[in-house]
Design an enzyme around this catalytic site. Structure first.
Site, PDB file in Angstrom:
ATOM      1  N   GLU A 151     -19.500  11.905  15.440  1.00 60.21           N
ATOM      2  CA  GLU A 151     -18.277  12.300  16.124  1.00 60.21           C
ATOM      3  C   GLU A 151     -18.352  13.678  16.783  1.00 60.21           C
ATOM      4  O   GLU A 151     -17.721  13.911  17.805  1.00 60.21           O
ATOM      5  CB  GLU A 151     -17.095  12.260  15.139  1.00 60.21           C
ATOM      6  CG  GLU A 151     -16.771  10.885  14.583  1.00 60.21           C
ATOM      7  CD  GLU A 151     -16.288   9.932  15.671  1.00 60.21           C
ATOM      8  OE1 GLU A 151     -15.579  10.376  16.600  1.00 60.21           O
ATOM      9  OE2 GLU A 151     -16.640   8.734  15.604  1.00 60.21           O
ATOM     10  N   SER A 180      22.897 -18.485 -31.837  1.00 56.80           N
ATOM     11  CA  SER A 180      23.032 -17.796 -33.126  1.00 56.80           C
ATOM     12  C   SER A 180      22.460 -16.392 -33.122  1.00 56.80           C
ATOM     13  O   SER A 180      22.570 -15.688 -34.134  1.00 56.80           O
ATOM     14  CB  SER A 180      22.370 -18.627 -34.232  1.00 56.80           C
ATOM     15  OG  SER A 180      23.076 -19.833 -34.427  1.00 56.80           O
TER      16      SER A 180
END
Length: 871
Positions: free
Chosen positions: A86, A473
Site C-alpha cells: 500500500e 401443585s
C-alpha cells in the site's frame, strides 16, 4: 525552442504557481474541512460481546466485526506486507507521496491507470472523514486532511488507525477481525500466505475476497508476495513456498464457546434499553452475565435430554421427508434401487439441524439395522438398539405396536433425524413439546442458568420469562406457608376427605379430587404437602381465607391482580412464568427474603473499564459484610473514568445523549450509580421459621418418611432421592388434564424450576402405554410433574450441586423439636415406630399427650403419587 535553462524556469514558475494555488485553495476550504482532533481519542465501532461469568463467549451483536489492537500486537510480517503493497515510503513522506503522485500523473497522461497514489495517511483520511466518491474535490480534501493528520499524529499512530479501520469484506473492519472472519485465528497466528491474502484486500475487498473469489484472491496474494520480496521483507524461498499454498479461507463466526442464546438475547435487549441501538452495537461493550458455563451447559443438556425422552415415550411420527429415486415410480420391486449422491445432497439441503439432531437419508434397510448417509455422503449404521423405541405415534394418549424389524420403522429414501451418542447414531426426531429450566442463587437472585426451549434456532420465544402457564401443585407450598402463619403447624391434622361444593350461581358442583383419588382421613400437614393432597390444600385455603392467601402469595412477588380469586388457586390455576416460580421458591431456600433476579454482573467498555457493576439486594438477616470486598473491587476498577461524571445529570442515559461529551457523561453516571459499595438487604417477606418449616415439608416430598425405622409413605418428588442429597427440597406440579408439568426444587444455595408442556395451550402431555397387551381401556404411564419435568431438574442438579457442599436446612432461633404421635400429631412418650420428631415454632407445639386409643402404627402402602388441579 526553449533552452533547458528556460524550461527549468518555466517548471519552477509553474510549480510556484501550483503551490500558491494549492495554499489558496487550502485556506478557502479550511473552514469546511472536518476536524481531525477526534483521532487523538478514537472510539472504535466495535460489536457488543456477551460473556458468561467465567469468561466464555456466548454471543456477539453488531453489524461491524472489529477487534481493535495496538500496533505492537500486529505481527511484523503483516505490517511489512501492508507497507510493501500500500505505501512502501510511508515512513519517509509527509502524508502525500510526491513520487507516487508524479508516477500516477505521468501514467494518466499516457492513458494508463496506475491508481490514485493514495498513501496510508490519505486512506485514513478518507476512511474516517470522507466518502469514496471519485472527484477532484474529494481528492484535494483528502490531501489537506492528510497534512492535518501528519501534523497531529505520529507515523505509528496513523498506521495503527489504518490497521484497525480498513474495511476488508464480510463486515470485517481491521485486520484483527479479518483474521477471525477468514481464518478463525488471532492475527498473530496467521501464516505468511494468509497474511498476504489479507494484505491484498484493501484494494477491493469484494472482488478480491478469498471466500467468494478465491482465484482472484490468489492472484492478488501473489502480487503482495512479490512486492514483499522486492522490498526485501521475505526471502526467495519464503516467496516460492507461499505462492504454492492453496487458498484456505472460509467464513468463521465469532468464537462462541458457550451455547446460551436465550439469556444472551435477554442481555441483548437490556443493553439496547440502557444504551440505545447505535451505541450498544458499536461501543465495544463486554457484558458479563451471572451464568456459569458448567451450570448453563448442564441445564441445556438436561432440557434437551428430557424433551427427547418425553418425545420418544409417545412414539415415532415418521420421516421428515420421503425421498424416492427420480428414475422410476416407487414400487415394491424398485424400492431397493440405490439413491444417487446428488439426490441425497439435494434432499438434505433444506433440512435444518437442531441441537444434536442431524438430518440423514436411509439408503438401505436390513432385518434389524439400517444404513444412513449424511449430506457429507458419509455413511453410518443404525443398529436395533438405536431404533427399537420407535413404536408408531397415534396420538398423545396412544402408541402403536412395538416394532419387530427395521422395516416396521424405516424405508429406503426416508429423510430422518439422528443423534450421535459416542461413536453410534440413534434414530430421533424433532420434539413437538416445549420445555424450560431456570436456576438462580437464592442469596442474591443471580440467575445461574436459562434454557427457554429446545432450540433458539427453532423458536426464539423464551419460555423462562415469557410463558405464563398454570403452575398446578407448585403453588401449594405458598398456600401452606400462609397456613403456618395462621396457627397451623406441620403436625396439625387436616381432613383428607372428598369435597362436594354446590355453586348456586352456576348450578355446578365442584369436586376437587386427589390424584390418585385416594383419601386418608385426618392427615398431618407435613405429609399432606409432601403427598400433594389437593383437598387438604383447599381446606387450608378456606381456613386461612381467600383474601389472606392472595395477600400472602403476593409477598413472594406474584402479582395479586393476576391471581385467580377463587378456590382453584389452591390447586394451581394461577399462571406464572418459570422465573417467577423459581423466585418464589428462593424465598424458602434463603430463609424468608424476596430476592430480585438479575443476570448482568458487570459491563465493561471497549477499554476494559467497568462501567456497571451489579449491586443486588442480598438475603441476609445481618449486614452482609463478607461481600463488601467484591463491591469495593468493582468500584476501584471504575475509577479510571469516574472523573467524567462531573457534568452528568442524575438519571441521564446514553440513549438521550446527542454527542460524544454527553455520552461520556452518561457512561460516568452509570459508573457512579453502580459502583456504590453499600450492601443492600433484600426485603424479608416471611419469617425464618416459616421458611424452615416449609423446607422441611418439601424435603419430605423427596425423602418421605424415615424408611430406616419403619415402612412409610413417599412424597411426589421421591425420584429426587437419586441425587443422594438429604439437603434438598422440592415440589411437583401438574395442571388439569396434564397440559403443564413442573418441578421446582432447591438446596440452600441453588434453586431451579423445570417446566414442560406444549406451546399450544389446548394440547395435553398425554399418557404412554408401556404394555401393548393391556386392554384398550387400561392405559398406564400418565405424564405428570414427577415423570415429565422432574427428570430434567435431577439431571441439572447432579451437576449444579456437585461443587456445593452438603448444607442441611438449619433450624433458626425459636424452632423446637419434640416427639409426636404420627397418627394424632400430639405429644408422645413412646419411642417406637408410631412416633417421630417434629419441628415447631416456639409456642406452637402441642401441649397435650396422645391417649392410647388415639394412636396407631402407621403402615401405609406405598403408591406412586400424582397431583392434578381441579376437574
Amino acid at each position: 525552442m526553449f533552452s533547458v535553462k528556460n524550461l527549468a524556469k518555466l517548471v519552477l514558475a509553474l510549480s510556484f504557481l501550483g503551490i500558491l494555488s494549492l495554499f489558496g485553495l487550502y485556506f478557502s476550504m479550511k473552514d469546511d474541512l472536518p476536524s481531525v482532533e477526534s483521532l487523538k481519542d478514537m472510539k472504535w465501532q466495535t460489536p457488543m460481546q456477551i460473556f458468561s461469568h467465567d469468561g466464555e463467549l456466548i454471543s456477539q451483536f453488531g453489524e461491524k466485526k472489529r477487534i481493535p489492537l495496538s500496533l505492537n500486537e500486529f505481527p511484523q510480517q503483516l505490517i511489512d506486507a501492508i507497507l510493501a503493497t500500500e505505501d512502501d515510503r510511508f515512513y519517509s513522506h509527509f502524508g502525500v507521496d510526491p513520487i507516487g503522485v508524479g508516477r500516477a500523473v505521468v501514467a494518466k497522461l499516457m492513458g494508463q491507470n496506475k491508481g490514485g497514489a493514495s498513501t496510508i495517511t490519505m486512506q485514513v483520511a478518507r476512511n474516517f472523514f470522507l466518502t469514496r466518491e471519485v472527484t477532484y474535490t474529494r481528492k484535494i480534501r483528502e490531501v489537506f486532511l492528510s497534512f492535518h493528520i501528519e501534523s497531529l499524529l505520529t507515523k505509528d499512530e496513523i498506521l495503527e488507525l489504518y490497521l484497525n479501520k480498513i474495511e476488508l469484506g464480510h463486515r470485517a473492519f481491521g485486520f484483527g477481525a479479518a483474521a477471525q472472519v477468514y481464518y478463525g485465528k488471532d492475527v498473530k497466528d496467521l501464516s505468511l500466505p494468509q497474511i498476504a491474502v489479507l494484505a491484498g484486500l484493501p484494494k477491493a475487498p469484494s472482488t478480491l475476497n478469498p471466500i467468494s473469489r478465491p482465484e482472484r484472491a490468489k492472484a492478488r496474494r501473489n502480487v503482495v508476495l512479490h512486492r514483499m520480496l522486492v522490498s526485501n521483507y521475505i526471502t526467495q524461498k519464503q516467496h516460492d513456498s507461499a505462492t504454492l499454498s492453496p487458498i484456505t479461507a472460509k467464513k468463521h463466526g465469532a468464537e462462541i464457546s458457550l451455547n446460551a442464546p436465550y439469556i444472551a438475547e435477554m442481555a441483548h435487549q437490556e443493553m439496547l434499553t440502557r444504551f440505545g441501538s447505535d451505541e450498544a452495537y458499536t461501543g465495544g461493550y463486554k457484558v458479563y452475565l451471572t451464568v456459569n458455563a458448567k451450570i448453563q451447559k448442564a441445564a441445556e443438556s438436561a432440557v434437551v435430554k428430557n424433551l427427547h425422552n418425553y418425545d420418544q415415550r409417545h412414539g415415532y411420527r415418521g420421516p421428515v421427508l420421503e425421498l424416492r429415486p427420480v428414475t422410476q415410480e416407487p414400487t415394491v420391486e424398485n424400492l431397493s434401487i440405490a439413491l444417487t449422491d446428488t439426490e441425497i445432497e439435494n434432499a438434505l439441503i433444506g433440512v435444518p439441524d437442531f441441537q444434536q439432531l442431524e438430518p440423514a437419508v436411509v439408503t438401505d434397510v436390513s432385518e434389524q439395522s439400517a444404513t444412513i448417509k449424511f449430506a457429507s455422503l458419509e455413511e453410518s449404521t443404525l443398529d436395533w438398539q438405536a431404533m427399537a423405541w420407535a413404536r408408531p405415534y397415534i396420538n398423545d394418549l396412544k402408541q402403536g405396536q412395538e416394532p419387530k424389524v427395521a422395516s416396521d420403522i424405516l424405508k429406503i429414501g426416508d429423510v430422518i433425524y439422528v443423534t450421535q451418542q459416542g461413536e453410534k447414531y440413534t434414530l430421533s426426531q424433532l420434539p413437538q413439546a416445549s420445555a424450560a429450566l431456570v436456576a438462580l442463587n437464592p442469596d442474591d437472585g443471580a440467575i445461574q442458568a436459562v434454557v427457554g426451549g429446545f432450540s433458539f434456532k427453532q423458536s426464539q420465544f423464551n419460555r423462562v420469562t415469557q410463558a405464563k402457564r398454570q403452575v398446578g401443585s407448585n403453588i401449594k407450598p405458598f398456600v401452606y406457608s400462609a397456613a403456618l402463619d395462621s396457627d397451623y403447624t406441620l403436625a396439625t391434622l387436616v381432613n383428607d376427605a372428598p369435597i362436594n361444593q354446590w355453586d348456586k350461581r352456576s348450578g355446578v358442583v365442584w369436586r376437587p379430587k386427589n390424584s390418585p383419588p385416594t383419601y386418608n382421613g385426618p392427615i398431618r400437614v407435613r405429609r399432606a404437602l409432601a403427598e400433594s393432597k389437593n383437598v387438604v390444600a383447599v381446606r387450608l385455603l378456606r381456613a386461612v381465607g381467600l383474601d389472606n392467601v392472595i395477600n400472602h402469595l403476593s409477598s413472594f412477588g406474584f402479582a395479586p391482580d393476576e391471581l385467580p380469586r377463587d378456590e382453584s388457586i389452591a390447586l394451581g390455576s394461577a399462571s406464572l412464568t418459570p422465573l417467577e416460580v423459581a423466585t418464589g421458591f428462593a424465598t424458602f431456600a434463603n430463609g424468608g427474603f424476596l430476592v430480585e433476579p438479575y443476570f448482568i454482573d458487570r459491563i465493561e467498555d471497549s477499554f476494559g473499564n467497568t462501567i456497571y457493576q451489579a449491586n443486588p439486594k442480598l438475603a441476609c438477616a445481618l449486614p452482609c459484610t463478607e461481600l463488601l470486598t467484591k463491591r469495593e473491587s468493582a468500584a476501584e476498577s471504575a475509577e479510571n473514568i469516574a472523573d467524567l461524571n462531573q457534568s452528568a445529570t442524575e438519571g441521564e442515559t446514553l440513549e438521550q445523549a446527542s454527542d460524544a461529551s454527553e455520552k461520556q457523561a452518561a457512561i460516568a453516571t452509570l459508573v457512579s450509580q453502580s459502583s456504590t459499595p453499600e450492601i443492600q438487604t433484600a426485603e424479608r417477606v416471611i419469617s425464618a421459621q416459616n421458611a424452615f418449616l416449609i423446607s422441611e415439608a418439601l424435603n419430605s416430598a423427596i425423602w418421605g418418611a424415615d424408611w430406616s425405622v419403619s415402612p412409610g409413605w413417599q412424597g411426589t418428588g421421591f425420584r429426587g432421592r437419586s441425587l443422594k442429597r438429604r439437603d434438598i427440597a422440592g415440589k411437583t406440579g401438574t395442571t388439569n388434564e396434564a397440559k403443564d408439568a413442573w418441578f421446582s426444587g432447591y438446596s440452600r444455595r441453588m434453586v431451579a424450576t423445570s417446566w414442560i408442556g406444549f406451546d399450544d395451550h389446548t394440547r395435553k402431555l398425554g399418557q404412554t402405554r408401556y404394555n401393548n397387551n393391556l386392554p384398550k381401556n387400561q392405559i398406564t404411564g400418565k405424564e405428570f410433574g414427577a415423570k415429565s419435568a422432574q427428570p430434567a431438574w435431577i439431571d441439572f442438579m447432579k451437576v449444579a450441586l456437585s461443587d456445593l457442599p452438603v448444607e442441611p436446612f438449619m433450624p433458626p432461633e425459636d424452632i423446637v423439636s419434640v416427639r409426636i404421635d404420627k397418627t394424632s400429631g400430639k405429644l408422645t412418650t413412646l419411642t417406637d415406630r408410631s412416633s417421630m420428631f417434629e419441628y415447631f415454632q416456639l409456642g406452637t407445639a402441642p401441649s397435650d399427650y396422645v391417649k392410647s386409643d388415639e394412636s396407631s402404627i402407621i403402615l401405609d402402602g406405598v403408591e406412586e403419587p400424582e397431583e392434578d388441579i381441579f376437574e
